[in-house]
Design a protein around this motif. Structure first.
Motif, PDB file in Angstrom:
ATOM      1  N   ALA A   1     -49.247 -20.311  31.980  1.00 40.09           N
ATOM      2  CA  ALA A   1     -50.389 -20.070  31.493  1.00 40.09           C
ATOM      3  C   ALA A   1     -50.584 -20.029  29.978  1.00 40.09           C
ATOM      4  O   ALA A   1     -49.375 -20.060  29.315  1.00 40.09           O
ATOM      5  N   ALA A   2     -51.780 -19.943  29.572  1.00 39.89           N
ATOM      6  CA  ALA A   2     -51.938 -19.655  28.054  1.00 39.89           C
ATOM      7  C   ALA A   2     -51.740 -18.251  27.993  1.00 39.89           C
ATOM      8  O   ALA A   2     -52.812 -17.332  28.224  1.00 39.89           O
ATOM      9  N   TYR A   3     -50.839 -17.902  27.003  1.00 37.28           N
ATOM     10  CA  TYR A   3     -50.559 -16.424  26.959  1.00 37.28           C
ATOM     11  C   TYR A   3     -50.698 -15.675  25.380  1.00 37.28           C
ATOM     12  O   TYR A   3     -50.342 -14.999  25.221  1.00 37.28           O
ATOM     13  N   GLU A   4     -51.456 -16.591  24.510  1.00 36.79           N
ATOM     14  CA  GLU A   4     -51.293 -16.194  23.126  1.00 36.79           C
ATOM     15  C   GLU A   4     -52.212 -14.997  22.986  1.00 36.79           C
ATOM     16  O   GLU A   4     -51.626 -13.913  22.358  1.00 36.79           O
ATOM     17  N   GLU A   5     -53.011 -14.645  23.634  1.00 36.89           N
ATOM     18  CA  GLU A   5     -53.848 -13.478  23.402  1.00 36.89           C
ATOM     19  C   GLU A   5     -53.084 -12.383  23.952  1.00 36.89           C
ATOM     20  O   GLU A   5     -53.032 -11.013  23.400  1.00 36.89           O
ATOM     21  N   PRO A   6     -52.686 -12.272  25.302  1.00 39.22           N
ATOM     22  CA  PRO A   6     -51.940 -10.999  25.672  1.00 39.22           C
ATOM     23  C   PRO A   6     -50.618 -10.847  24.755  1.00 39.22           C
ATOM     24  O   PRO A   6     -50.388  -9.660  24.543  1.00 39.22           O
ATOM     25  N   VAL A   7     -49.858 -11.743  24.293  1.00 40.09           N
ATOM     26  CA  VAL A   7     -48.658 -11.693  23.462  1.00 40.09           C
ATOM     27  C   VAL A   7     -49.058 -11.096  22.227  1.00 40.09           C
ATOM     28  O   VAL A   7     -48.465 -10.164  21.660  1.00 40.09           O
ATOM     29  N   ALA A   8     -50.223 -11.413  21.551  1.00 40.17           N
ATOM     30  CA  ALA A   8     -50.542 -10.716  20.505  1.00 40.17           C
ATOM     31  C   ALA A   8     -50.884  -9.392  20.727  1.00 40.17           C
ATOM     32  O   ALA A   8     -50.573  -8.472  19.669  1.00 40.17           O
TER      33      ALA A   8
END
Length: 687
Positions: A332-339
């Motif tokens: 999935a697109a995980y940019e936000e939770p990783v940030a």
């Protein structure tokens, strides 16, 4: 409790460590008046008699005595005995039925007679636990809350009257006052609904009603988690906001303050302490829900982001740990939770920082949205880099694995110390060209490796890997020093020689002075590795073909056939004399050998006909070979089109190709991201 125990011929039986003559001591230890002895005995039962879930003849012989112990009302710690009985019956085998899951036997594995005997023991154990399950009925209202907590799932799994069990669960839920037991009863309702789908309606209806229970947020969260696993269509439409609101309410109402962990060392004890959730009950509630939601990644991401918005550090810590399973299993697109996970690196709570670093560490390039926070943490705490220690600092490793050049100065400082963490050499390659300034330091450290120490290989191998990745041929004198100077009787010398050969091959033409040494190795145990390096250094087909042809027919456990096939493929048309041997290897029973041979057949002959059937079969048999197959499909271009259906299916799959029950590898996410990139490249190459 122990009537007849001395009449059993325990000495003729076995457990994980040999003779089972000590089993009576362990069983009697479970009834000791001393808590430490009871704990030691239970640990011994799990460690030997039921080692890693195995069932031996001594395990079967123990079952009647374990039931007798569980039924003895005056005995403390019987909850652990009930859990042991359930585990022996197969409750922990990987799925709700207690049978093998799809990953129970690996691809191509031969179960053999030993495995058949073990399966027979497991079947007999399930039968024995079912036969004794009436004991569990008497324990549902036991005076010990730990017993009441352990019994419901055992009843559901093993009692042969499901309607009676369901009625009992619902009655106990109405009468029970202990919250941990109520949560166990809710979990058992969900288990019942999954195991007995034809009779699940009353259990599901009760779960739905529990989701609306006022003033019991923990119970509601438990019910939602179970409902997600057995009747997801009955979940509320506003699931994520509902869960977040319940979580925050539970935190505000029931959380007791948790003392921050003071352990700052990287010992095993320190790690275990930091990995343990501050709120274990809350962690279990959310873990159940996350697992049940499975591929609903949008909901799970929103849930994690909501958890990370909590003012309670334990909630945020649980969210970080929950994210690990999501990232490892699903795409999935995980940019936000990783940030957001990166934001936790600024917390004063050590457990939370430790959790965040632990997750970011295995994300590699996916950790990039948190790189600024990682860099700040690394720069602010030089003591955490791992200078002069055997272990590289985890924030520094996570930063370097993300490919961020800000890791280079700290790694340079680490490499200036005589003791270099093993991870340093392996981590440097993730930095690409930015790591070039580290090459002279790697060379210096390699030059200091002793020639005749038991640690020669373990110290040299990571450094050689780093130098090879950077293609730093200036280190040739240090490599040759080890090649010529280490005594033949040195521990792991063969492994060291292969590592040296790989480094020389990576240096390419810059390692010209090593040609005589490599030629000398062409007749030894490292012949395939030496031939591979020699081809890279001088491309002398006449010199390398004979040892490679011999290696094609060598023993599998040496790795020679696979290495030879890979080298022959790199040689292209120069390796045409090897085609008959490669065709034979392409029919090997070992999937990695078949795959390497098929790749080489294409690279040498350009004929896709004998290659594509091997690729299709290997792809389905073992997900781990898909990266190798796809890299070859990129080279094949349009010729690989007949198997591009596999590639398109892979790209459309929401699940990572290495995801499996019961474990994970440290680079699973990295390899999956690389596979996706190669899949896209393979389709592009054919267009």
């Amino acid at each position: 409790m122990f009537r007849g125990i001395d009449e059993v011929d325990w000495a003729s039986m076995e457990h994980a460590y040999g003779s089972a003559a000590d089993v009576p001591v362990l069983l009697r230890g479970l009834a000791s008046p001393r808590p430490r002895e009871r704990e030691t005995a239970l640990d011994g039962m799990y460690g030997a008699v039921h080692h890693q879930g195995d069932v031996y003849d001594s395990t079967l012989a123990s079952i009647p005595f374990l039931f007798s112990l569980a039924a003895h009302g005056e005995l403390p710690d019987r909850g652990g005995i009930v859990e042991l009985l359930a585990s022996i019956g197969g409750a922990d085998s990987g799925d709700d039925s207690g049978e093998h899951g799809e990953d129970g036997v690996g691809p191509g594995e031969d179960t053999g007679d030993a495995a058949d005997a073990e399966d027979d023991n497991r079947a007999m154990a399930r039968t024995a636990i079912r036969a004794g399950a009436r004991v569990f009925l008497d324990l549902v209202a036991d005076g010990d809350a730990e017993v009441r907590r352990a019994v419901p799932s055992a009843l559901v799994r093993f009692h042969d009257e499901p309607p009676r069990v369901l009625t009992l669960l619902r009655e106990r839920l109405a009468d029970e006052t202990e919250e941990s037991v109520r949560l166990a009863l809710v979990a058992s309702l969900g288990l019942f609904a999954r195991l007995y789908a034809e009779s699940a309606a009353p259990a599901v209806d009760r779960l739905v009603s529990l989701c609306a229970t006022p003033n019991e947020p923990g119970l509601q969260l438990a019910a939602l988690g179970q409902l997600a696993s057995c009747a997801p269509d009955r979940l509320p439409a506003d699931l994520v906001p509902t869960v977040i609101a319940l979580l925050h309410t539970r935190s505000q109402r029931f959380r007791r303050s948790v003392e921050p962990t003071r352990t700052s060392t990287d010992t095993l004890i320190g790690r275990l302490r930091r990995m343990r959730p501050a709120d274990e009950e809350g962690a279990q509630l959310l873990r159940t829900l996350h697992q049940a939601l499975g591929a609903r990644t949008a909901d799970r991401i929103a849930l994690i982001e909501g958890q990370l918005s909590s003012q309670d550090t334990a909630d945020r810590c649980n969210a970080v740990w929950m994210s690990a399973g999501l990232f490892r299993e699903w795409r999935a697109a995980y940019e936000e939770p990783v940030a957001l996970i990166g934001e936790q690196l600024g917390s004063e709570e050590e457990q939370l920082r430790y959790a965040a670093v632990s997750v970011l560490e295995f994300l590699f390039t996916l950790a990039a949205p948190a790189a600024d926070r990682l860099a700040t943490l690394v720069e602010s705490d030089p003591d955490s880099w791992g200078c002069g220690t055997a272990t590289l600092g985890r924030p520094l490793k996570a930063l370097a694995r993300s490919g961020d050049a800000r890791a280079v100065p700290a790694l340079a400082e680490v490499l200036r110390h005589p003791v270099v963490p093993n991870e340093a050499g392996y981590t440097i390659g993730h930095l690409g060209p930015a790591a070039a300034p580290l090459a002279p330091l790697l060379r210096e450290r390699l030059g200091a490796v002793p020639l005749d120490s038991p640690e020669t290989y373990s110290r040299a191998a990571p450094l050689l890997y780093g130098l090879g990745t950077l293609r730093y041929a200036a280190a040739l004198p240090e490599v040759l020093r080890l090649l010529h100077g280490t005594p033949r009787e040195l521990r792991l010398r063969d492994a060291l020689v292969k590592a040296l050969a790989r480094a020389l091959g990576a240096f390419g033409a810059g390692a010209h002075e090593a040609i005589p040494a490599l030629r000398e190795l062409l007749t030894g145990e490292s012949a395939a590795a030496a031939a591979d390096a020699l081809w890279s250094v001088e491309a002398d087909a006449e010199a390398v073909l004979p040892p490679l042809l011999r290696a094609l027919g060598s023993e599998r456990d040496t790795g020679g056939p696979r290495v030879a096939a890979e080298t022959l493929g790199r040689m292209g048309a120069f390796a045409a004399p090897a085609l008959p041997g490669l065709r034979g290897l392409a029919a090997s029973t070992e999937v990695w050998e078949r795959t390497a041979a098929a790749c080489a057949l294409w690279d040498i002959s350009g004929d896709p006909e004998p290659v594509l059937p091997v690729f299709r079969a290997a792809w389905r048999q073992n997900p781990y070979v898909r990266g190798t197959v796809t890299a070859c499909l990129v080279r094949m271009g349009g010729a690989g089109a007949p198997v591009h259906d596999l590639v398109r299916t892979e790209l459309a799959s929401p699940r990572r190709h290495r995801a499996r029950s019961g474990g994970h590898g440290g680079d699973d996410v990295l390899q999956d991201e690389r596979l996706l990139g190669d899949c896209r490249a393979a389709l592009d190459a054919a267009s």
